[in-house]
Design a protein around this motif. Sequence first.
Motif, PDB file in Angstrom:
ATOM      1  N   GLU A 141       0.816  -1.216   0.000  1.00 19.30           N
ATOM      2  CA  GLU A 141       0.000   0.000   0.000  1.00 19.30           C
ATOM      3  C   GLU A 141       0.851   1.269   0.000  1.00 19.30           C
ATOM      4  O   GLU A 141       0.373   2.339  -0.419  1.00 19.30           O
ATOM      5  CB  GLU A 141      -0.922   0.007   1.217  1.00 19.30           C
ATOM      6  CG  GLU A 141      -1.963  -1.108   1.227  1.00 19.30           C
ATOM      7  CD  GLU A 141      -2.700  -1.194   2.556  1.00 19.30           C
ATOM      8  OE1 GLU A 141      -2.455  -0.327   3.431  1.00 19.30           O
ATOM      9  OE2 GLU A 141      -3.514  -2.120   2.726  1.00 19.30           O
ATOM     10  N   LYS A 142       2.088   1.177   0.462  1.00 24.14           N
ATOM     11  CA  LYS A 142       2.956   2.360   0.548  1.00 24.14           C
ATOM     12  C   LYS A 142       4.033   2.394  -0.544  1.00 24.14           C
ATOM     13  O   LYS A 142       4.897   3.274  -0.527  1.00 24.14           O
ATOM     14  CB  LYS A 142       3.617   2.411   1.924  1.00 24.14           C
ATOM     15  CG  LYS A 142       2.649   2.624   3.074  1.00 24.14           C
ATOM     16  CD  LYS A 142       1.929   3.958   2.983  1.00 24.14           C
ATOM     17  CE  LYS A 142       1.025   4.207   4.177  1.00 24.14           C
ATOM     18  NZ  LYS A 142       0.306   5.514   4.071  1.00 24.14           N
ATOM     19  N   LEU A 143       3.972   1.476  -1.486  1.00 23.55           N
ATOM     20  CA  LEU A 143       4.986   1.473  -2.547  1.00 23.55           C
ATOM     21  C   LEU A 143       4.868   2.693  -3.452  1.00 23.55           C
ATOM     22  O   LEU A 143       5.878   3.185  -3.963  1.00 23.55           O
ATOM     23  CB  LEU A 143       4.893   0.182  -3.367  1.00 23.55           C
ATOM     24  CG  LEU A 143       5.338  -1.106  -2.662  1.00 23.55           C
ATOM     25  CD1 LEU A 143       5.266  -2.285  -3.627  1.00 23.55           C
ATOM     26  CD2 LEU A 143       6.742  -0.975  -2.093  1.00 23.55           C
ATOM     27  N   ASP A 144       3.660   3.196  -3.659  1.00 24.31           N
ATOM     28  CA  ASP A 144       3.504   4.407  -4.473  1.00 24.31           C
ATOM     29  C   ASP A 144       4.200   5.589  -3.803  1.00 24.31           C
ATOM     30  O   ASP A 144       4.776   6.448  -4.483  1.00 24.31           O
ATOM     31  CB  ASP A 144       2.025   4.718  -4.693  1.00 24.31           C
ATOM     32  CG  ASP A 144       1.366   3.748  -5.666  1.00 24.31           C
ATOM     33  OD1 ASP A 144       2.091   3.086  -6.441  1.00 24.31           O
ATOM     34  OD2 ASP A 144       0.119   3.646  -5.654  1.00 24.31           O
ATOM     35  N   TYR A 145       4.136   5.637  -2.483  1.00 27.48           N
ATOM     36  CA  TYR A 145       4.841   6.696  -1.741  1.00 27.48           C
ATOM     37  C   TYR A 145       6.345   6.607  -1.989  1.00 27.48           C
ATOM     38  O   TYR A 145       7.003   7.621  -2.262  1.00 27.48           O
ATOM     39  CB  TYR A 145       4.527   6.571  -0.252  1.00 27.48           C
ATOM     40  CG  TYR A 145       5.457   7.360   0.643  1.00 27.48           C
ATOM     41  CD1 TYR A 145       5.217   8.700   0.922  1.00 27.48           C
ATOM     42  CD2 TYR A 145       6.591   6.767   1.205  1.00 27.48           C
ATOM     43  CE1 TYR A 145       6.074   9.435   1.733  1.00 27.48           C
ATOM     44  CE2 TYR A 145       7.456   7.478   2.018  1.00 27.48           C
ATOM     45  CZ  TYR A 145       7.195   8.813   2.282  1.00 27.48           C
ATOM     46  OH  TYR A 145       8.052   9.534   3.071  1.00 27.48           O
ATOM     47  N   GLN A 147       7.871   5.155  -4.481  1.00 31.07           N
ATOM     48  CA  GLN A 147       8.146   5.473  -5.885  1.00 31.07           C
ATOM     49  C   GLN A 147       8.168   6.989  -6.081  1.00 31.07           C
ATOM     50  O   GLN A 147       9.055   7.529  -6.764  1.00 31.07           O
ATOM     51  CB  GLN A 147       7.087   4.837  -6.784  1.00 31.07           C
ATOM     52  CG  GLN A 147       7.317   5.072  -8.273  1.00 31.07           C
ATOM     53  CD  GLN A 147       6.174   4.531  -9.108  1.00 31.07           C
ATOM     54  OE1 GLN A 147       5.016   4.504  -8.669  1.00 31.07           O
ATOM     55  NE2 GLN A 147       6.478   4.094 -10.322  1.00 31.07           N
ATOM     56  N   ASP A 148       7.212   7.691  -5.493  1.00 31.50           N
ATOM     57  CA  ASP A 148       7.162   9.149  -5.599  1.00 31.50           C
ATOM     58  C   ASP A 148       8.359   9.796  -4.911  1.00 31.50           C
ATOM     59  O   ASP A 148       8.864  10.835  -5.364  1.00 31.50           O
ATOM     60  CB  ASP A 148       5.859   9.663  -4.992  1.00 31.50           C
ATOM     61  CG  ASP A 148       5.703  11.166  -5.124  1.00 31.50           C
ATOM     62  OD1 ASP A 148       5.629  11.654  -6.281  1.00 31.50           O
ATOM     63  OD2 ASP A 148       5.667  11.860  -4.090  1.00 31.50           O
ATOM     64  N   ASN A 152      14.494   3.587  -5.679  1.00 31.59           N
ATOM     65  CA  ASN A 152      14.400   2.571  -6.742  1.00 31.59           C
ATOM     66  C   ASN A 152      14.943   1.203  -6.325  1.00 31.59           C
ATOM     67  O   ASN A 152      14.982   0.285  -7.145  1.00 31.59           O
ATOM     68  CB  ASN A 152      15.072   3.049  -8.029  1.00 31.59           C
ATOM     69  CG  ASN A 152      16.521   3.444  -7.845  1.00 31.59           C
ATOM     70  OD1 ASN A 152      17.135   3.150  -6.815  1.00 31.59           O
ATOM     71  ND2 ASN A 152      17.088   4.111  -8.840  1.00 31.59           N
ATOM     72  N   ALA A 194       4.899  -6.290  -7.133  1.00 31.66           N
ATOM     73  CA  ALA A 194       4.384  -4.923  -7.047  1.00 31.66           C
ATOM     74  C   ALA A 194       5.513  -3.897  -7.088  1.00 31.66           C
ATOM     75  O   ALA A 194       5.385  -2.835  -7.704  1.00 31.66           O
ATOM     76  CB  ALA A 194       3.560  -4.760  -5.771  1.00 31.66           C
ATOM     77  N   GLN A 197       6.781  -3.655 -10.651  1.00 29.45           N
ATOM     78  CA  GLN A 197       5.845  -2.914 -11.501  1.00 29.45           C
ATOM     79  C   GLN A 197       6.034  -1.410 -11.372  1.00 29.45           C
ATOM     80  O   GLN A 197       5.669  -0.657 -12.276  1.00 29.45           O
ATOM     81  CB  GLN A 197       4.410  -3.302 -11.145  1.00 29.45           C
ATOM     82  CG  GLN A 197       4.022  -4.700 -11.585  1.00 29.45           C
ATOM     83  CD  GLN A 197       2.673  -5.136 -11.047  1.00 29.45           C
ATOM     84  OE1 GLN A 197       2.176  -4.603 -10.039  1.00 29.45           O
ATOM     85  NE2 GLN A 197       2.058  -6.119 -11.688  1.00 29.45           N
ATOM     86  N   ARG A 198       6.633  -0.976 -10.277  1.00 32.68           N
ATOM     87  CA  ARG A 198       6.881   0.445 -10.038  1.00 32.68           C
ATOM     88  C   ARG A 198       8.340   0.824 -10.285  1.00 32.68           C
ATOM     89  O   ARG A 198       8.781   1.903  -9.900  1.00 32.68           O
ATOM     90  CB  ARG A 198       6.467   0.803  -8.610  1.00 32.68           C
ATOM     91  CG  ARG A 198       4.964   0.717  -8.381  1.00 32.68           C
ATOM     92  CD  ARG A 198       4.617   0.633  -6.903  1.00 32.68           C
ATOM     93  NE  ARG A 198       3.181   0.676  -6.651  1.00 32.68           N
ATOM     94  CZ  ARG A 198       2.374  -0.369  -6.778  1.00 32.68           C
ATOM     95  NH1 ARG A 198       2.873  -1.561  -7.137  1.00 32.68           N
ATOM     96  NH2 ARG A 198       1.079  -0.254  -6.536  1.00 32.68           N
ATOM     97  N   ARG A 460      13.084  14.054  -1.477  1.00 27.97           N
ATOM     98  CA  ARG A 460      12.682  13.729  -2.842  1.00 27.97           C
ATOM     99  C   ARG A 460      13.592  14.447  -3.836  1.00 27.97           C
ATOM    100  O   ARG A 460      14.053  13.858  -4.815  1.00 27.97           O
ATOM    101  CB  ARG A 460      11.224  14.124  -3.058  1.00 27.97           C
ATOM    102  CG  ARG A 460      10.680  13.764  -4.431  1.00 27.97           C
ATOM    103  CD  ARG A 460       9.230  14.195  -4.576  1.00 27.97           C
ATOM    104  NE  ARG A 460       8.359  13.456  -3.668  1.00 27.97           N
ATOM    105  CZ  ARG A 460       7.683  13.987  -2.635  1.00 27.97           C
ATOM    106  NH1 ARG A 460       7.794  15.291  -2.397  1.00 27.97           N
ATOM    107  NH2 ARG A 460       6.932  13.244  -1.875  1.00 27.97           N
TER     108      ARG A 460
END
Length: 583
Positions: A141-145, A147-148, A152, A194, A197-198, A460
């Motif tokens: 659930e936190k992989l998008d965070y 990635q943003d 990597n 997952a 995929q990111r 970031r």
Amino acid sequence: MTKIKLGTTIYKKFVDFALWLPDATDVTLILDNADFSAQEFAMMAENDIWTLRLKEAKIGMAYQYRAQLSDGTTKVFSDPRAHQLSSADGKGIIADTTFDWGDDEDFVPPPTESQAIYELHIGTFNQPDQATPGTFFTAIEKLDYLQDLGVNMIEILPVTSMLDGFGWGYAPIGLFAVEENYGGPHGLKEFVKAAHQRGMGVIIDIVYNHMHPYCNLPEAYFFTDGLRDTPWGPRLNYTRPEVQDFMTDNIAMWLSDYRADGMRLDFTVGVRQIDMSYDDLQHEIPGGWQILQELTRVAHHTKPRARIIAEDNGANNYLTKNTRAGGAGFDAQWNVEWPRALDVALGTTGGPGNFGDLINEMNRYYNGDFLEKIVYAESHDTAALANGNRRIARDFNPENPAAPNARAMTILAGALTLTAPGAPMMFQGQEMVSRDGWSAQDPLDWRDAEKFGGIVEAHRHLIALRRNIYGGTGGLCENSWYEVLRDETYKVLVYQRGDVQPVVVIANFSGVKISNYRFPQLANIACQPSADGQLCDEQEWEVRFNSSWKGYSPDFAEVKIDTIKAGDEVDLPPYVVLILTKV
């Protein structure tokens, strides 16, 4: 002679069981039924390997082995190669190893020179609540965070089965089994898929230097003399061919079956040195260096792109030298002195602070290659409550770790790590000013990601510069570094990374504003001159990162500056870091 596959092998109509147990005279498989009854089946032995083909066995059933040993005792063992162990009683579970990877075969890890690693603990990274451990699925659930954020590569603390199903992961009871409470084998595969995929690779932490004292492995797996015991549990017998196969098959499994992109081997000095004295030839563990060589050889054969990392503490060049030259064959090793040297420079150790140790660590290149070391300001070890809680913000300001100066220090430590020679790594929560000591019982407080959103944004930007996403900062991916200015009086450090696309870092380590600070030199003349022949030091440099920017925190004392050249006088706020590239 065909090599028998140990563990369980699932076929359409039956399951094969195979167990290496050299000191047994009789072995019985105990298979649990759904109604809590059990069936017993005698096994046959050939060359110390006990086998059985069973049509009654089905996926999901629990099993264990009862053995009559040559000394007359009877013991019950779990399967050393079980892919899943019950967290309730430690029995093996016949696990379904099939998985739909989709187009994951096409995934290629990021280039080594531009990798940014994020270390996390599955159980605490994203817990549903204080009493419920996190799982692979909550971590997804936190992989998008992540990635943003720009991460990597994700390095996960050990996910092998643990006693009671929860902990740091560094006391394994089964090396082939994925912790059931985290989601078991299927959950780990979903997590890796997952992440891929990111665009993020996955490094799995593994422990080979000891097993948990209450692990259920037969004694044949361990040394039987003074080499057996460590402070944490029994040591595997690295000289025994069957144990060597056990270990090399294990590392191959993580890279092939779970498609990991790297492995981090915990405390490898405990594999090669009896008293953990790093390089005392009088106290080498028999077979220790050789098994490390074999582990890296098998890992690279299994997955040539895999990054195999040692945590050794010995700072030994031979760890990352290739095996043909007598080395252990690792791709990198943790630079465990880096956080300590950073603490000294930042003055968080109680002393006045000086640059000597930090410069020494900047200059530390294993075999001349900056990518052979992993640098970090925080890790699970340094941040651990059990080790004194060296979280940067609290270490700097114990009374108010959320204060502006503590936040500025957090950015400074992150900037130094992300611009230093080495592959950079962060620990979970570092970018959001986590202040509490880490333990396996304390979840990461995700409210901090919003509360300190500006500090997250700073990290970031730093990761993007390190990866050269915006262009112009390729020097951070080059091998070279130069000390340009070391001012111990004002606590100002200037250094350069790269020659072809140089990057200059200016850092004020003091807690006071320095007015009209003059830079007699800004770069090393080794970098490429401009088209009109100007040396780097004669050119203007553009400020690409300014940690005092109020966008990171409105209470920062911002200095507005766009360009700098040698001879300029600049105001430097407390704990500011500036990152420059050629105009």
